[in-house]
Scaffold this active site. Sequence first.
Site, PDB file in Angstrom:
ATOM      1  N   PHE A  58      -5.644  -6.029   4.893  1.00 52.60           N
ATOM      2  CA  PHE A  58      -4.502  -5.133   4.727  1.00 52.60           C
ATOM      3  C   PHE A  58      -3.224  -5.968   4.799  1.00 52.60           C
ATOM      4  CE2 PHE A  58      -1.443  -1.834   5.994  1.00 52.60           C
ATOM      5  CZ  PHE A  58      -1.654  -0.962   4.947  1.00 52.60           C
ATOM      6  N   TYR A  91      -2.795   7.647  13.337  1.00 52.47           N
ATOM      7  CA  TYR A  91      -2.392   8.745  12.464  1.00 52.47           C
ATOM      8  C   TYR A  91      -3.351   8.966  11.301  1.00 52.47           C
ATOM      9  CZ  TYR A  91      -0.056   4.821  10.025  1.00 52.47           C
ATOM     10  OH  TYR A  91       0.243   3.623   9.412  1.00 52.47           O
ATOM     11  N   LYS A  92      -4.433   8.202  11.256  1.00 54.99           N
ATOM     12  CA  LYS A  92      -5.437   8.404  10.209  1.00 54.99           C
ATOM     13  C   LYS A  92      -6.488   9.385  10.728  1.00 54.99           C
ATOM     14  CE  LYS A  92      -4.659   3.926   7.953  1.00 54.99           C
ATOM     15  NZ  LYS A  92      -3.508   3.437   8.744  1.00 54.99           N
ATOM     16  N   ASP A 146      -8.764  -5.306  13.817  1.00 54.45           N
ATOM     17  CA  ASP A 146      -7.905  -4.192  13.438  1.00 54.45           C
ATOM     18  C   ASP A 146      -8.832  -3.016  13.141  1.00 54.45           C
ATOM     19  OD1 ASP A 146      -6.288  -2.286  12.246  1.00 54.45           O
ATOM     20  OD2 ASP A 146      -5.127  -3.733  11.090  1.00 54.45           O
ATOM     21  N   ARG A 172      -8.943   6.049  -4.070  1.00 49.77           N
ATOM     22  CA  ARG A 172      -9.540   6.049  -2.739  1.00 49.77           C
ATOM     23  C   ARG A 172      -9.543   7.471  -2.182  1.00 49.77           C
ATOM     24  NH1 ARG A 172      -6.850   3.047   2.443  1.00 49.77           N
ATOM     25  NH2 ARG A 172      -5.480   4.849   2.238  1.00 49.77           N
TER      26      ARG A 172
END
Length: 404
Positions: free
Chosen positions: A123, A218-219, A193, A363
Site C-alpha cells: 500500500f 474504519y474498514k 500492517d 475491487r
Amino acid sequence: MTRDDARALDRSDPLAAFRDRFALPEGVIYLDGNSLGVLPRAVTPALADTVTRQWGERLIRSWNEGWIEAPQRLGAKIAPLIGAAADEVIVGDTTSTHLFKALVAALRHDPARRTIVSEAGNFPTDLHIAEGAVGCVPGATLKVVARDRLAAALGEDTAVLLLTHVHYKTAERFDLADWSARAHAAGALMLWDLSHSVGAVPIDLAAAGADLAVGCTYKYLNGGPGAPAFLYVARQWQAALANPVSGWMGHAEPFAFTDGYRPAEGMRRWLVGTPSILAMASLEAALDLWSDIDMAQIAAKSAALFAILAEAGAAAGLACVSPADPAQRGSHISFRHRHAYAVTQALIARGVIGDFRAPDVLRLGLTPLYLSHEDVWRAGALLQEVIADEAWRDPAYATRNAVT
C-alpha cells in the site's frame, strides 16, 4: 448459484442477526467495506451522549470519567481480534503515525541494522512513510523488492521487515507465522500492517511471534471515516524500543509539567498527543459489536460470499486476480478489466458500490457482518449485466472522481 441457493444460505447464516445492527441505506448493496465500513446503529447515540452530556455537561471533568483511559480501553477491545494481550495494544493517532513510530524505533534499536525491507506494490502510504522514516535515521535505507524476492532481501543489515498482511489490491495474504519466523531468522523485527485484515480474517499475532503491528479501524471494524488507528507492540519490546515521537501523552507524568521527557511504562509510552474523543467514542461503539463474534464464522461466510462473486465474475468473462484458496486471501475480491474505473461507476449507478484501484482493478469488499448472500448474488447479477450490455461505455462513467 441461483437466487434461491443464496436465500437458503441466508436462512442458515449464524451471523444474519448482526445485519440489523447497521444503518444500511435503502437500494444500496455496499461492497466497499474494505475502504469504509457501514455505520453501526450504536454509534449515533454514543456520539450524541459524548457531545451533549460528556462534553456539553461534564466538560473537562470527563477526562477523569473515562476519556484519559480511552486509548488503552479501546486497545483492549481490539486485542482479541488480533491475538494480542490487552496491554499490548493502544488506539489513537493514525495508521501512518503509528507506522512511522514503529519503523523509526526499529531502525534505532540496533546500530548494525539500518535497513527496512518491504514489498513492491505494498500500500503506497506504507512505502511513503518508510521513506520518511529512513530519512530520520543516519545511514538507514529502504529496500523494496518483488514478493518473490523478499526472503532473499533479508540480511545482516535488516532492522525490520514491513509487510501488509492482506494486499489492498489483490487480497493476497501473507502467512503471519512463516514470515515472522523468516524475519527473526535474519535477526530482524517483524512489523505487520493489518489494515485490510483486522475484522476480516482470523489473526493471532502472539502465536505468529510478531513484534509490531499497526492497523486502521474504519474498514471492517466500522469505526467511521478517519477513525483512530491501533498500534501493537509485543510486551517484550515495549520498553526496549523507544517511541521517536515523544509527546505529552506518552510521558510518565504528563501533569507534572516537567521540561524533560520521561517515557511512561508499557504501551502508554507509545502515545503522542491528545486523542480525538469524538472519534474514539464512535469507534468504541463500533468495537462493542465484536464482543459476541466468532472469527471462524466470519471467515466461513467470507469464503461463501467470495464464491458467489467469483462465479459471477467468471460468467462475465472477468479475470479474478485474488487467490482461490480462502487461507491465502483476505475478504475482498478483485477483477481485472481494461476499463475497470468505468465498470465501477456503472455498478454504482445501479446501486452496487465497490471501488477502483489503478490501473485496472475493480475491487469488491465482502463484509460478512452486514452483507447477505442474496445481496452478493444480486451484485454478481448486476456485474454480469454491466459487462454484457457494455453499460460501462457511457462517457459519463469515464470521468474520474477525486476519490476512486
